[in-house]
Design an enzyme around this catalytic site. Structure first.
Site, PDB file in Angstrom:
ATOM      1  N   SER A 145     -26.006   5.399  45.341  1.00  0.00           N
ATOM      2  CA  SER A 145     -26.807   6.474  45.921  1.00  0.00           C
ATOM      3  C   SER A 145     -27.676   7.094  44.841  1.00  0.00           C
ATOM      4  CB  SER A 145     -25.897   7.557  46.519  1.00  0.00           C
ATOM      5  OG  SER A 145     -26.643   8.697  46.924  1.00  0.00           O
ATOM      6  N   TYR A 158     -18.514  13.067  45.573  1.00  0.00           N
ATOM      7  CA  TYR A 158     -19.387  11.973  46.006  1.00  0.00           C
ATOM      8  C   TYR A 158     -20.199  11.436  44.836  1.00  0.00           C
ATOM      9  CZ  TYR A 158     -22.794   9.539  49.039  1.00  0.00           C
ATOM     10  OH  TYR A 158     -23.589   8.599  49.650  1.00  0.00           O
TER      11      TYR A 158
END
Length: 259
Positions: A145, A158
């Protein structure tokens, strides 16, 4: 006769993962979609009744379930008379919500849930599939990401998990090369809602500011990631390994100051 190319996509029943599955099927691949959501898997399987798709129910964070899924994949190959081996593993599964809350109130159990779903899951799937990948000189694509490169508040779990995926990518590329290439994609804003089948630039859910802040002029969609996966798995990308590729419409290169 050369067997059809075979891919295993984790988190393959929804969102980016489903986009990758459907793109590879359209390109003539045989695809195994692994997901822990049985309902979403059944819907995917029903939408693609052809024998080129195998739906595998498993939680990537559970070692025994991953090993059982890989055994099921090998049985599927054998039943079709195909030689063993895997051309592509896409480690895409993981908790989608990036917000874990203020770090001072983040529990150890929740921290581990994020790490296990993204990072431990990718490790377990890679470990289980390495012999199959070596057999066909296949490749691995880890879906990280842009949040591994830049952050919003309260996303530590995350970001750490996705950052770990980037580090594991170059480590695996060195360890598994030259037989297996390993790369990572860093998606930016990828819209996985119902609008994705509509015209890209006519989406009412996205404001002008949402589109205009992207140098590419639009929000991304699963097809953008799927096309990048297909390229990284191709012979044309044969000299690319250990790399991380942002696919974000240029957002990580744009400096934005609040007005």
């Amino acid at each position: 006769m050369t067997p059809p190319r075979l891919a295993l996509i984790t988190g393959g029943a929804q969102g980016i993962g489903r986009g990758i599955v459907e793109d590879l099927l359209a390109r003539g691949w045989r695809v195994a979609a692994l997901d822990r959501d049985a309902e979403a898997l059944a819907e995917l399987d029903g939408a693609h009744p052809e024998t080129a798709l195998l739906a595998l129910r498993a939680d990537v964070a559970r070692e025994t379930e991953v090993d059982a899924a890989l055994a099921g994949l090998r049985d599927w190959q054998a039943a079709a008379g195909e030689p063993p081996g895997l051309d592509l593993l896409v480690n895409n599964a993981g908790i989608a919500d990036p917000v874990s809350g203020p770090v001072e109130s983040l529990s150890l159990a929740d921290w581990r849930r994020w790490q296990d779903s993204h990072l431990t899951g990718a490790f377990l799937c890679t470990r289980a599939a390495v012999a199959d990948l070596r057999a066909r000189h296949g490749s691995i694509v880890n879906i990280a990401s842009t949040r591994a490169l830049q952050s919003e508040p309260d996303c530590e779990a995350y970001a750490a998990a996705k950052g770990g995926l980037l580090a594991m990518t170059h480590a695996l590329a060195v360890s598994l090369g030259p037989e297996v290439r390993v790369n990572a994609i860093c998606p930016g804003w990828i819209e996985t809602g119902p609008w994705q089948k509509a015209a890209r630039r006519e989406t009412p859910e996205h404001r002008a500011i949402d589109r205009d802040q992207h140098p590419a002029g639009r929000v991304g969609e699963p097809a953008d990631i799927a096309a990048t996966v297909a390229f990284l798995a191709s012979e044309e990308a044969g000299f690319i390994t250990g790399q991380q590729l942002p696919v974000d419409g240029g957002m990580t290169r744009r400096m934005i100051y609040a007005e």
